[in-house]
Motif scaffolding. Structure first.
Motif, mmCIF file in Angstrom:
data_model
loop_
_atom_site.group_PDB
_atom_site.id
_atom_site.type_symbol
_atom_site.label_atom_id
_atom_site.label_comp_id
_atom_site.label_asym_id
_atom_site.label_seq_id
_atom_site.Cartn_x
_atom_site.Cartn_y
_atom_site.Cartn_z
ATOM 1 N N CYS A 199 8.186 48.374 -5.535
ATOM 2 C CA CYS A 199 7.841 47.337 -6.506
ATOM 3 C C CYS A 199 7.851 45.935 -5.891
ATOM 4 N N PHE A 200 8.962 45.551 -5.290
ATOM 5 C CA PHE A 200 9.083 44.195 -4.760
ATOM 6 C C PHE A 200 8.074 43.914 -3.644
ATOM 7 N N HIS A 231 12.079 38.932 16.225
ATOM 8 C CA HIS A 231 11.482 37.754 16.864
ATOM 9 C C HIS A 231 9.962 37.700 16.714
ATOM 10 N N VAL A 232 9.385 38.488 15.815
ATOM 11 C CA VAL A 232 7.941 38.467 15.580
ATOM 12 C C VAL A 232 7.694 38.006 14.149
ATOM 13 N N LEU A 233 6.760 37.045 13.981
ATOM 14 C CA LEU A 233 6.429 36.509 12.666
ATOM 15 C C LEU A 233 5.338 37.359 12.020
ATOM 16 N N TYR A 234 5.614 37.827 10.801
ATOM 17 C CA TYR A 234 4.645 38.622 10.049
ATOM 18 C C TYR A 234 4.262 37.858 8.788
ATOM 19 N N PRO A 235 2.978 37.811 8.455
ATOM 20 C CA PRO A 235 2.558 37.143 7.215
ATOM 21 C C PRO A 235 2.870 38.017 5.999
ATOM 22 N N THR A 236 2.949 37.410 4.837
ATOM 23 C CA THR A 236 3.154 38.153 3.586
ATOM 24 C C THR A 236 1.953 37.905 2.677
ATOM 25 N N GLU A 237 1.173 38.952 2.471
ATOM 26 C CA GLU A 237 -0.018 38.872 1.638
ATOM 27 C C GLU A 237 0.219 39.443 0.248
ATOM 28 N N GLU A 238 1.335 40.152 0.067
ATOM 29 C CA GLU A 238 1.667 40.710 -1.233
ATOM 30 C C GLU A 238 3.181 40.846 -1.329
ATOM 31 N N GLY A 239 3.673 41.006 -2.552
ATOM 32 C CA GLY A 239 5.094 41.249 -2.770
ATOM 33 C C GLY A 239 5.920 39.979 -2.847
ATOM 34 N N THR A 240 7.096 40.132 -3.440
ATOM 35 C CA THR A 240 8.097 39.064 -3.466
ATOM 36 C C THR A 240 9.333 39.611 -2.781
ATOM 37 N N PRO A 241 9.860 38.950 -1.774
ATOM 38 C CA PRO A 241 10.900 39.541 -0.922
ATOM 39 C C PRO A 241 12.211 39.792 -1.641
ATOM 40 N N GLN A 242 12.797 40.961 -1.414
ATOM 41 C CA GLN A 242 14.135 41.239 -1.917
ATOM 42 C C GLN A 242 15.140 40.448 -1.088
ATOM 43 N N GLY A 243 16.040 39.782 -1.755
ATOM 44 C CA GLY A 243 17.030 38.974 -1.071
ATOM 45 C C GLY A 243 16.995 37.528 -1.508
ATOM 46 N N GLY A 244 15.859 37.084 -2.053
ATOM 47 C CA GLY A 244 15.757 35.727 -2.550
ATOM 48 C C GLY A 244 16.388 35.587 -3.923
ATOM 49 N N ILE A 245 16.909 34.403 -4.234
ATOM 50 C CA ILE A 245 17.566 34.171 -5.516
ATOM 51 C C ILE A 245 16.597 34.322 -6.674
ATOM 52 N N ALA A 246 15.359 33.862 -6.478
ATOM 53 C CA ALA A 246 14.387 33.879 -7.569
ATOM 54 C C ALA A 246 13.629 35.195 -7.679
ATOM 55 N N SER A 247 13.697 36.049 -6.659
ATOM 56 C CA SER A 247 12.893 37.280 -6.638
ATOM 57 C C SER A 247 13.140 38.197 -7.837
ATOM 58 N N PRO A 248 14.402 38.465 -8.240
ATOM 59 C CA PRO A 248 14.605 39.347 -9.392
ATOM 60 C C PRO A 248 13.989 38.819 -10.683
ATOM 61 N N VAL A 249 14.061 37.506 -10.908
ATOM 62 C CA VAL A 249 13.498 36.929 -12.127
ATOM 63 C C VAL A 249 11.978 37.016 -12.094
ATOM 64 N N ILE A 250 11.388 36.761 -10.930
ATOM 65 C CA ILE A 250 9.930 36.871 -10.810
ATOM 66 C C ILE A 250 9.496 38.309 -11.045
ATOM 67 N N ALA A 251 10.225 39.272 -10.474
ATOM 68 C CA ALA A 251 9.886 40.686 -10.681
ATOM 69 C C ALA A 251 10.012 41.068 -12.152
ATOM 70 N N ASN A 252 11.027 40.557 -12.840
ATOM 71 C CA ASN A 252 11.171 40.830 -14.274
ATOM 72 C C ASN A 252 9.995 40.263 -15.059
ATOM 73 N N LEU A 253 9.567 39.048 -14.711
ATOM 74 C CA LEU A 253 8.437 38.445 -15.398
ATOM 75 C C LEU A 253 7.152 39.245 -15.172
ATOM 76 N N VAL A 254 7.025 39.828 -13.982
ATOM 77 C CA VAL A 254 5.849 40.652 -13.686
ATOM 78 C C VAL A 254 5.828 41.894 -14.572
ATOM 79 N N LEU A 255 7.002 42.489 -14.806
ATOM 80 C CA LEU A 255 7.071 43.751 -15.550
ATOM 81 C C LEU A 255 7.239 43.556 -17.052
ATOM 82 N N ASP A 256 7.569 42.354 -17.490
ATOM 83 C CA ASP A 256 7.689 42.104 -18.926
ATOM 84 C C ASP A 256 6.328 42.227 -19.602
ATOM 85 N N GLY A 257 6.340 42.773 -20.794
ATOM 86 C CA GLY A 257 5.107 42.974 -21.556
ATOM 87 C C GLY A 257 4.778 44.427 -21.792
#
Length: 583
Positions: A199-200, A231-257
């Motif tokens: 999901c995330f 030591h390798v930089l990877y871009p993020t084209e999708e998803g919200t990273p697990q570990g961030g303070i705001a990530s759980p709230v954003i994921a909840n907003l995505v699934l609400d409805g």
């Protein structure tokens, strides 16, 4: 407007004066006024959201995220939580008052540049590894700042029966809701156990940017920050990273409805014989949907869920999604829900029990050469935490079984350490009788004076079984109208936490559950210190009249500002000079 009060009581700080902000004294912040300002703006955001005034919501969010009060609260949050000493890619932590004061100046949207996340992996129960992204302190503080303005909106718009990563809600609430919708004789008999695949990691950035009600520029910087792995930089084209303070709230907003769509398609006011009995219970990305028949869930509910998720670039996990009859039972949040001859019983899941015992076994094996006292100190938090999680359900027999298994592990531990000693010798050394109960494992640890004291192993079977009272579905912790309700719930919860500590309970009630320094709730999560108003070295007593409960951080602030004063809650006396106890 936030003020810092000196010993003379004069206001010396103007939050709009940047030159003074540079000389901010972290220990001089008046947390009562700061928190009051944040709560007031959050309450206004709730009211505007409930009225559907989205322009007003946006204006209030901007006002909050640009305020001095919100910035210091955000910095305080990320420097006091469990991850405060875990750095991001820049290896920077804010562990001093001076660093925290300077950090407030970094929380400006126009200067913000999101740093990549540091990727780490933690093992999952199925043998795989879960990726976590650790943001820098700067990014964490920015997320905490904007979360102060986003979370009130999320609470208003959330599904009523969503219980994961929300204030004042827990797994116990989700399990109690399962009991409510499945326990009666005429309830639904079929359950869709659903799990969203990664999901995330797969949430659509386009959907998030179009639908999450917050500053789009800041949100886009978080989503597109990328991550560094080996030591390798990877871009993020999708998803919200697990570990961030705001990530759980954003994921909840995505699934609400989803719950709203199900209720619209299957209303409850249909004729009795035609009711679909569709109910949703969700905890983060794990959820169940009840139904009157297997065909209903298979042919109608699953396609609706798939369509809902597809709009967000998500899909159901094939290996974890199944339809089950209630008499066969299902596992949800580590507990098994099943009807036995028409009676619904919820017990600890077998997989959860085996995983817990495996962790205990690992701890014991890793401490074969450790003293019994230190081993008990390591095992007790695990046993107590696991038992407290399951104490609201039918778990007495399971607790006895777990205690029995742990006893045999400890017998093997003692036999390994003293293979040449007799069983009676090992029993006398490591086990004792307590209140008529034999075979209680114990050890010794030094007390505060360095003298050895006995420490006993916690028994899961001694944890009392207590029915959980589910939170009201529509209760909002940011809505002032719900404040009395949450105060009553906190009273009950804290009395349980402080059971057997009468003096602490009286202090807590005298203070109405609030810290007199910052005017915020004192809970098990925040922790507390029993502080002597006049220090004992200066003649202070242990009487309740000379003590107050403070948050640990407020206690630290107090000792760094001996010129501050405070009035003990309920006292009509003038505050004595120096709460820190200086005569």
């Amino acid at each position: 407007m936030t003020a810092v009060v000196t010993s003379a009581g004069a206001t010396t700080h103007n939050p709009h004066d940047q030159s003074q902000d540079n000389g901010l004294d972290w220990y001089a912040i008046d947390w009562q006024k700061v928190n009051g300002e944040v709560r007031r703006l959050q309450a206004r955001i709730v009211k505007a959201t409930q009225a559907g005034r989205w322009g007003k919501v946006k204006a209030l969010q901007r006002l909050l995220t640009h305020s001095f009060s919100a910035k210091v609260v955000a910095v305080r949050r990320v420097t006091e939580n469990q991850g405060k000493n875990t750095p991001g890619v820049d290896r920077v932590i804010w562990n001093t008052a001076a660093k925290k004061a300077r950090a407030v100046q970094l929380l400006k949207g126009r200067d913000y540049r999101a740093l990549p996340l540091r990727r780490v992996y933690i093992p999952k129960s199925n043998g795989k590894k879960r990726p976590l992204g650790i943001p820098s302190m700067w990014c964490r503080a920015m997320q905490a700042l904007h979360l102060l303005a986003l979370d009130p909106v999320a609470e208003v718009t959330a599904d009523l029966n969503s219980y994961g990563f929300r204030r004042e809600r827990s797994c116990a609430d989700a399990i109690e809701q399962c009991f409510n919708v499945l326990s009666h004789s005429n309830c639904a008999e079929w359950v869709l156990e659903a799990d969203i695949k990664s999901c995330f990691d797969r949430i659509s950035h386009e959907w998030v940017l179009a639908n999450i009600p917050m500053d789009k520029a800041i949100l886009k910087k978080w989503l597109k920050a990328g991550f560094i792995d080996k030591h390798v930089l990877y871009p993020t084209e999708e998803g919200t990273p697990q570990g961030g303070i705001a990530s759980p709230v954003i994921a909840n907003l995505v699934l609400d409805g989803l719950e709203k769509q199900l209720k619209e398609k299957y209303p409850k006011n249909t004729p009795k014989g035609q009711r679909a009995k569709v109910n949703l219970v969700r905890y983060a990305d794990d959820f169940i949907v009840t139904g009157s028949s297997k065909e209903l869930l298979q042919d109608e509910v699953i396609p609706l869920v798939k369509q809902f998720l597809a709009e967000r670039s998500l899909e159901l996990s094939q290996e974890k999604t199944r339809i089950t009859h209630i008499e066969d039972g299902f596992d949800f949040l580590g507990q098994n829900v099943r009807k036995y001859d028409g009676k619904l019983l919820i017990k600890p899941a077998k997989k959860n029990i085996s995983n817990f015992l495996a962790k205990v076994r690992e701890v014991i094996k890793a401490n074969l050469h450790t003293g019994s006292g230190k081993l008990v100190a390591k095992l007790n938090p695990q046993i107590r935490g696991w038992a407290n999680y399951h104490r609201h359900i039918v778990s007495r027999k399971t607790f006895a079984y777990v205690d029995h298994e742990i006893l045999f592990m400890l017998l093997k531990w003692a036999r390994f350490r003293h293979s040449k000693k007799s069983a009676s010798w090992r029993k006398a050394k490591y086990f004792q009788q307590v209140k008529g109960r034999d075979w209680i494992f114990f050890g010794q640890l030094p007390d505060s004076q360095g003298q050895p004291r006995n420490i006993q192993l916690v028994l899961a079977d001694k944890v009392p079984i207590k029915r959980h009272i589910k939170i009201q579905s529509g209760a909002n912790p940011y809505d002032p109208r719900c404040e009395p309700y949450f105060e009553k719930r906190l009273d009950v919860k804290m009395e349980g936490e402080l059971k057997g500590k009468r003096e602490l309970i009286r202090l807590w009630k005298e203070q109405k559950g609030l810290c007199p320094m910052c005017d915020q709730k004192i809970t098990k999560l925040t922790g507390w210190h029993s502080h002597h108003i006049i220090w004992k070295v200066y003649g202070g007593t242990n009487l309740r009249e000379n003590r107050v409960l403070l948050h640990p951080t407020c206690h630290t602030q107090l000792h760094n500002r001996p010129d501050l004063t405070v009035v003990k809650p309920g006292s009509d006396k003038e505050p004595s000079k120096g709460l820190s106890g200086m005569p």
